[in-house]
Design an enzyme around this catalytic site. Structure first.
Site, mmCIF file in Angstrom:
data_model
loop_
_atom_site.group_PDB
_atom_site.id
_atom_site.type_symbol
_atom_site.label_atom_id
_atom_site.label_comp_id
_atom_site.label_asym_id
_atom_site.label_seq_id
_atom_site.Cartn_x
_atom_site.Cartn_y
_atom_site.Cartn_z
ATOM 1 N N GLY A 47 32.452 119.875 -19.809
ATOM 2 C CA GLY A 47 33.005 119.710 -18.472
ATOM 3 C C GLY A 47 33.285 118.243 -18.236
ATOM 4 C CD GLN A 52 31.827 112.831 -16.322
ATOM 5 O OE1 GLN A 52 32.182 113.979 -16.113
ATOM 6 N NE2 GLN A 52 31.123 112.493 -17.382
ATOM 7 C CB CYS A 101 26.343 113.325 -19.263
ATOM 8 S SG CYS A 101 27.583 112.811 -18.058
ATOM 9 C CG LEU A 102 31.753 113.977 -22.297
ATOM 10 C CD1 LEU A 102 33.145 114.467 -21.949
ATOM 11 C CD2 LEU A 102 31.575 113.874 -23.800
ATOM 12 C CG HIS A 143 26.100 118.086 -15.936
ATOM 13 N ND1 HIS A 143 25.125 117.505 -16.735
ATOM 14 C CD2 HIS A 143 27.181 117.251 -16.004
ATOM 15 C CE1 HIS A 143 25.597 116.378 -17.233
ATOM 16 N NE2 HIS A 143 26.844 116.198 -16.817
ATOM 17 C CD GLU A 144 30.870 118.548 -15.670
ATOM 18 O OE1 GLU A 144 31.371 117.509 -15.210
ATOM 19 O OE2 GLU A 144 30.285 118.580 -16.766
ATOM 20 C CG HIS A 147 29.448 113.887 -12.993
ATOM 21 N ND1 HIS A 147 28.972 112.682 -13.439
ATOM 22 C CD2 HIS A 147 29.304 114.753 -14.036
ATOM 23 C CE1 HIS A 147 28.552 112.807 -14.701
ATOM 24 N NE2 HIS A 147 28.738 114.056 -15.079
HETATM 25 NI NI NI Z 1 28.309 114.686 -17.047
#
Ligand code: NI
Length: 178
Positions: A47, A52, A101-102, A143-144, A147
Site C-alpha cells: 500500500g 509518503q 513500511c516503504l 496502516h495506510e 499515514h
Molecule cells: Ni507505510
C-alpha cells in the site's frame, strides 16, 4: 508513468494530518493516483499513502489482486483507491502482525491492529466505498490510513523485542533490502 521518491521516517511531511480531497475527476487527482500506483508497484508495496510522496491529501492505494513478494504469505487484497477514509473498528479485538513500511526501509515490527473493521470513503471517481474486512486486509487499511494522521507503524510497536531488520528477521524474503 512517474515513480516518485518515497519520503522516509524523519521527514516532517510524514507527520502532518492530511487534508480531504474536495474535487474529483480532475487531472491533478488522476496524476496523483497514477503516481501512487506506479510508485507502489515499483517498490512492491502492499500500500502507499499520498503523504509518503509528499502530497498532503487523504488518498491511499493498497492491494494488488495478486501475491506480494514482500508479504508472500499474506492473503490477496483487491487493488483499492480509497479517498477521505473513515474507519470504524468492529469490536475490541486486536491481533498482532508483522508490518513494514516503504517509508521505514529495511525494518519490520509487530503491531497490534483491530481484527475487524468497516471502512468507508470514496473511490477515484468519487463513488462511495463501504466494506467490512478482517485480518490482513483490515491491517493494511489501518496502516495506510494511519499515514493520513501522521502516524508511522513504529509509533504503534509495543514490544521492541519484535522490531528489527528484515534481513535478520526474515532471511530469504524477497526484496528484504527495503
Ligand atoms: Ni507505510
Amino acid at each position: 508513468m512517474a515513480v516518485r521518491e518515497i519520503l522516509k521516517m524523519g521527514d516532517t511531511r510524514l507527520l502532518r494530518v492530511a487534508q480531504p480531497v474536495m474535487a474529483f475527476d480532475t487531472p491533478e487527482l488522476q496524476t496523483l493516483l497514477q503516481d501512487l500506483d506506479d510508485t507502489m508497484l515499483a517498490a512492491n508495496g502492499a500500500g502507499l499513502a499520498a503523504p509518503q510522496i509528499g502530497v498532503d491529501l487523504q488518498v491511499v492505494v493498497f492491494g494488488s489482486g495478486e501475491v506480494n513478494p514482500r508479504y508472500p504469505d499474506a492473503p490477496v487484497v483487491p487493488y483499492t483507491v480509497l479517498i477521505n477514509p473513515v474507519l470504524t473498528p468492529l469490536g475490541d479485538e486486536q491481533e498482532e502482525g508483522w508490518e513494514g513500511c516503504l517509508s521505514v526501509p529495511g525494518l519490520r515490527g509487530v503491531v497490534p491492529r483491530f481484527k475487524r473493521l468497516r471502512y468507508q470513503g470514496l473511490d477515484a471517481k468519487g463513488e462511495p466505498i463501504d466494506r467490512t474486512v478482517e485480518g490482513f486486509h483490515a491491517r493494511v487499511v489501518q496502516h495506510e490510513c494511519d499515514h493520513l494522521k501522521g502516524v508511522l507503524y513504529p509509533m504503534r510497536v509495543r514490544d521492541f523485542s519484535r522490531f528489527g531488520y528484515t534481513e535478520v528477521l526474515f532471511p530469504g524474503l524477497a526484496d528484504a533490502d527495503d
